[in-house]
Design an enzyme around this catalytic site. Structure first.
Site, PDB file in Angstrom:
ATOM      1  N   MET A 294     -11.478  -5.819   5.556  1.00 55.64           N
ATOM      2  CA  MET A 294     -10.695  -4.882   6.444  1.00 55.64           C
ATOM      3  C   MET A 294     -10.293  -5.665   7.654  1.00 55.64           C
ATOM      4  O   MET A 294     -11.359  -6.086   8.681  1.00 55.64           O
ATOM      5  CB  MET A 294     -11.485  -3.705   6.473  1.00 55.64           C
ATOM      6  CG  MET A 294     -11.596  -2.795   5.317  1.00 55.64           C
ATOM      7  SD  MET A 294     -10.097  -2.253   4.435  1.00 55.64           S
ATOM      8  CE  MET A 294      -9.257  -1.418   5.785  1.00 55.64           C
TER       9      MET A 294
ATOM     10  N   HIS B 128      -8.450   1.375  -3.751  1.00 51.90           N
ATOM     11  CA  HIS B 128      -9.499   1.286  -2.600  1.00 51.90           C
ATOM     12  C   HIS B 128     -10.066   2.430  -2.413  1.00 51.90           C
ATOM     13  O   HIS B 128      -9.484   3.152  -1.915  1.00 51.90           O
ATOM     14  CB  HIS B 128      -8.639   0.577  -1.638  1.00 51.90           C
ATOM     15  CG  HIS B 128      -9.528   0.170  -0.470  1.00 51.90           C
ATOM     16  ND1 HIS B 128      -9.015  -0.198   0.784  1.00 51.90           N
ATOM     17  CD2 HIS B 128     -10.753   0.368  -0.206  1.00 51.90           C
ATOM     18  CE1 HIS B 128      -9.912  -0.117   1.739  1.00 51.90           C
ATOM     19  NE2 HIS B 128     -10.920  -0.188   1.240  1.00 51.90           N
TER      20      HIS B 128
ATOM     21  N   ASP C 136      -4.682   3.661  -1.583  1.00 47.47           N
ATOM     22  CA  ASP C 136      -5.852   4.020  -0.617  1.00 47.47           C
ATOM     23  C   ASP C 136      -6.409   5.374  -0.935  1.00 47.47           C
ATOM     24  O   ASP C 136      -5.648   6.329  -0.848  1.00 47.47           O
ATOM     25  CB  ASP C 136      -5.433   3.803   0.850  1.00 47.47           C
ATOM     26  CG  ASP C 136      -5.189   2.486   1.164  1.00 47.47           C
ATOM     27  OD1 ASP C 136      -6.072   1.485   0.978  1.00 47.47           O
ATOM     28  OD2 ASP C 136      -4.089   2.196   1.620  1.00 47.47           O
TER      29      ASP C 136
ATOM     30  N   SER D 245       0.868  -1.209   0.085  1.00 49.66           N
ATOM     31  CA  SER D 245       0.186   0.094  -0.058  1.00 49.66           C
ATOM     32  C   SER D 245       1.007   1.101   0.034  1.00 49.66           C
ATOM     33  O   SER D 245       1.732   1.521   0.882  1.00 49.66           O
ATOM     34  CB  SER D 245      -1.018  -0.100   1.135  1.00 49.66           C
ATOM     35  OG  SER D 245      -1.568   1.279   1.415  1.00 49.66           O
TER      36      SER D 245
ATOM     37  N   MET E  88      -8.881   8.189   0.376  1.00 50.71           N
ATOM     38  CA  MET E  88      -9.640   8.504   1.390  1.00 50.71           C
ATOM     39  C   MET E  88     -10.344   9.990   1.159  1.00 50.71           C
ATOM     40  O   MET E  88      -9.512  10.715   0.752  1.00 50.71           O
ATOM     41  CB  MET E  88      -8.919   8.386   2.748  1.00 50.71           C
ATOM     42  CG  MET E  88      -8.210   6.976   2.917  1.00 50.71           C
ATOM     43  SD  MET E  88      -7.165   7.002   4.337  1.00 50.71           S
ATOM     44  CE  MET E  88      -6.441   5.295   4.303  1.00 50.71           C
TER      45      MET E  88
ATOM     46  N   ASP F 232      -6.956  -6.747   4.495  1.00 54.60           N
ATOM     47  CA  ASP F 232      -6.018  -5.387   4.528  1.00 54.60           C
ATOM     48  C   ASP F 232      -6.001  -4.665   5.977  1.00 54.60           C
ATOM     49  O   ASP F 232      -7.149  -4.437   6.342  1.00 54.60           O
ATOM     50  CB  ASP F 232      -6.726  -4.209   3.321  1.00 54.60           C
ATOM     51  CG  ASP F 232      -6.078  -2.686   3.590  1.00 54.60           C
ATOM     52  OD1 ASP F 232      -5.103  -2.779   4.246  1.00 54.60           O
ATOM     53  OD2 ASP F 232      -6.511  -1.978   2.903  1.00 54.60           O
TER      54      ASP F 232
ATOM     55  N   HIS G 186      -1.295  -1.434  -4.177  1.00 53.47           N
ATOM     56  CA  HIS G 186      -2.762  -0.931  -3.428  1.00 53.47           C
ATOM     57  C   HIS G 186      -2.677   0.453  -3.169  1.00 53.47           C
ATOM     58  O   HIS G 186      -1.702   1.293  -2.634  1.00 53.47           O
ATOM     59  CB  HIS G 186      -2.873  -1.683  -2.254  1.00 53.47           C
ATOM     60  CG  HIS G 186      -4.131  -1.608  -1.404  1.00 53.47           C
ATOM     61  ND1 HIS G 186      -5.224  -2.207  -1.867  1.00 53.47           N
ATOM     62  CD2 HIS G 186      -4.572  -0.852  -0.529  1.00 53.47           C
ATOM     63  CE1 HIS G 186      -6.306  -1.827  -1.124  1.00 53.47           C
ATOM     64  NE2 HIS G 186      -5.892  -1.165  -0.340  1.00 53.47           N
TER      65      HIS G 186
ATOM     66  N   MET H 198     -12.188   4.651  -0.365  1.00 52.44           N
ATOM     67  CA  MET H 198     -12.883   4.720   1.155  1.00 52.44           C
ATOM     68  C   MET H 198     -13.539   5.969   1.019  1.00 52.44           C
ATOM     69  O   MET H 198     -12.828   6.965   1.672  1.00 52.44           O
ATOM     70  CB  MET H 198     -11.617   4.507   2.214  1.00 52.44           C
ATOM     71  CG  MET H 198     -11.193   3.073   2.243  1.00 52.44           C
ATOM     72  SD  MET H 198      -9.831   3.008   3.413  1.00 52.44           S
ATOM     73  CE  MET H 198      -8.542   3.192   2.336  1.00 52.44           C
TER      74      MET H 198
END
Length: 220
Positions: free
Chosen positions: A136, A65, A34, A7, A36, A176, A32, A67
Site C-alpha cells: 500500500m 482486496h 476494494d 480500481s 472495506m 496500490d 481491482h 480491507m
C-alpha cells in the site's frame, strides 16, 4: 509487461458493468475490487454481490482486496462470487498463514497486503506461500490520496526479500495508492509488476489514452 489494474472504487457505480467492460477494452489486465468494512478502514464499500456482478461484465481476472477485520469469515463468500485473487491484510488477521491456506483451498490465488507503516519483514515467513504481495502506497480507506514515496523503498526491499529467500514461484508484486502515469515508472523500477490505478484511471476521461500513456512512460 506490467499489469494495469483499474480500481472500481473510483468508477461510476450507476454504470458499473459498463465501467468494468470499458476498462477491459482500454487494455487493462486485472480489475481491482476494494472491499472495506468500516472497521479496518474508515469506509464501507461493497460485498460479494458486486463481485459477482463484475464477474459477469468482464473476462479479466478479478483482484479482490479485502480491507476487512477477520477476513476468514468472508473468504469463501468472495471465492464463490468469482474472485480470481483474494488479498488479505497482514494487519487484519491473527492467523495469516491460516487465512492464506483457506484462500487456496477455495481455489483462489492468495495475496497478502501491508500498510504504509508495516515493514516488509512482517511478511517474511509468508512470502513464499502467496501468489501476490500488495504494497500500500497510501493509507487504505479512500481513493484520491497522494502517493507515499517511502513505498518505493518497500518495493525494493520486497523484491530483494523474494530473491534472497529463493522463492520458487515468486508472487506478483503489486502497488496500490496514488499511482499515476507520472510516478508509474518509479514504482516499476523499484520492483512493482502490477499497478492499481483508481482515480487516475477512472478520472482520466479517456481510459484507452490513459493506458497508452502509462505504457509509453514505462517504455512498454
Amino acid at each position: 509487461m506490467t499489469k494495469i489494474a483499474p480500481s472500481i472504487l473510483s468508477a461510476d457505480f450507476l454504470r458499473l458493468g459498463e465501467e468494468v467492460k470499458a476498462a477491459e477494452e482500454a487494455g487493462a489486465d486485472l480489475i481491482h475490487i476494494d472491499v472495506m468494512d468500516g472497521r479496518f478502514v474508515p469506509n464501507i464499500t461493497i460485498g460479494p454481490l458486486v463481485v459477482a456482478a463484475a464477474k459477469r461484465a468482464t473476462n479479466l481476472p478479478l483482484d479482490v482486496h479485502l480491507m476487512i477485520i477477520e477476513p476468514e469469515k468472508y473468504i469463501d463468500d468472495f471465492a464463490r462470487a468469482g474472485a480470481d485473487y483474494l488479498t488479505v491484510h497482514e494487519e487484519a488477521t491473527v492467523h495469516l498463514q491460516r487465512a492464506v491456506q483457506q484462500i487456496k483451498e477455495a481455489g483462489v490465488k492468495a495475496g497478502v497486503s501491508i500498510n504504509p507503516a508495516t515493514p516488509v519483514s512482517a511478511i517474511e515467513d509468508i512470502v513464499a506461500d502467496v501468489d501476490l504481495v500488495l504494497v500500500m502506497s497510501v493509507n487504505p480507506g479512500f481513493g484520491g490520496q497522494a502517493f507515499i514515496p517511502h513505498a518505493l523503498k518497500k518495493l525494493r526491499q520486497l523484491k530483494a526479500l523474494i530473491k534472497t529467500k529463493g522463492v520458487q514461484s515468486p508472487p506478483l508484486i503489486m502497488v496500490d495508492g496514488g499511482i499515476t502515469p507520472d510516478n508509474a515508472r518509479d514504482a516499476v523500477e523499484a520492483g512493482a509488476e502490477a499497478l492499481v490505478m483508481g482515480s487516475a484511471f477512472y478520472g482520466s476521461g479517456d481510459y484507452k489514452a490513459l493506458v497508452k500513456k502509462v505504457r509509453e512512460n514505462l517504455g512498454e
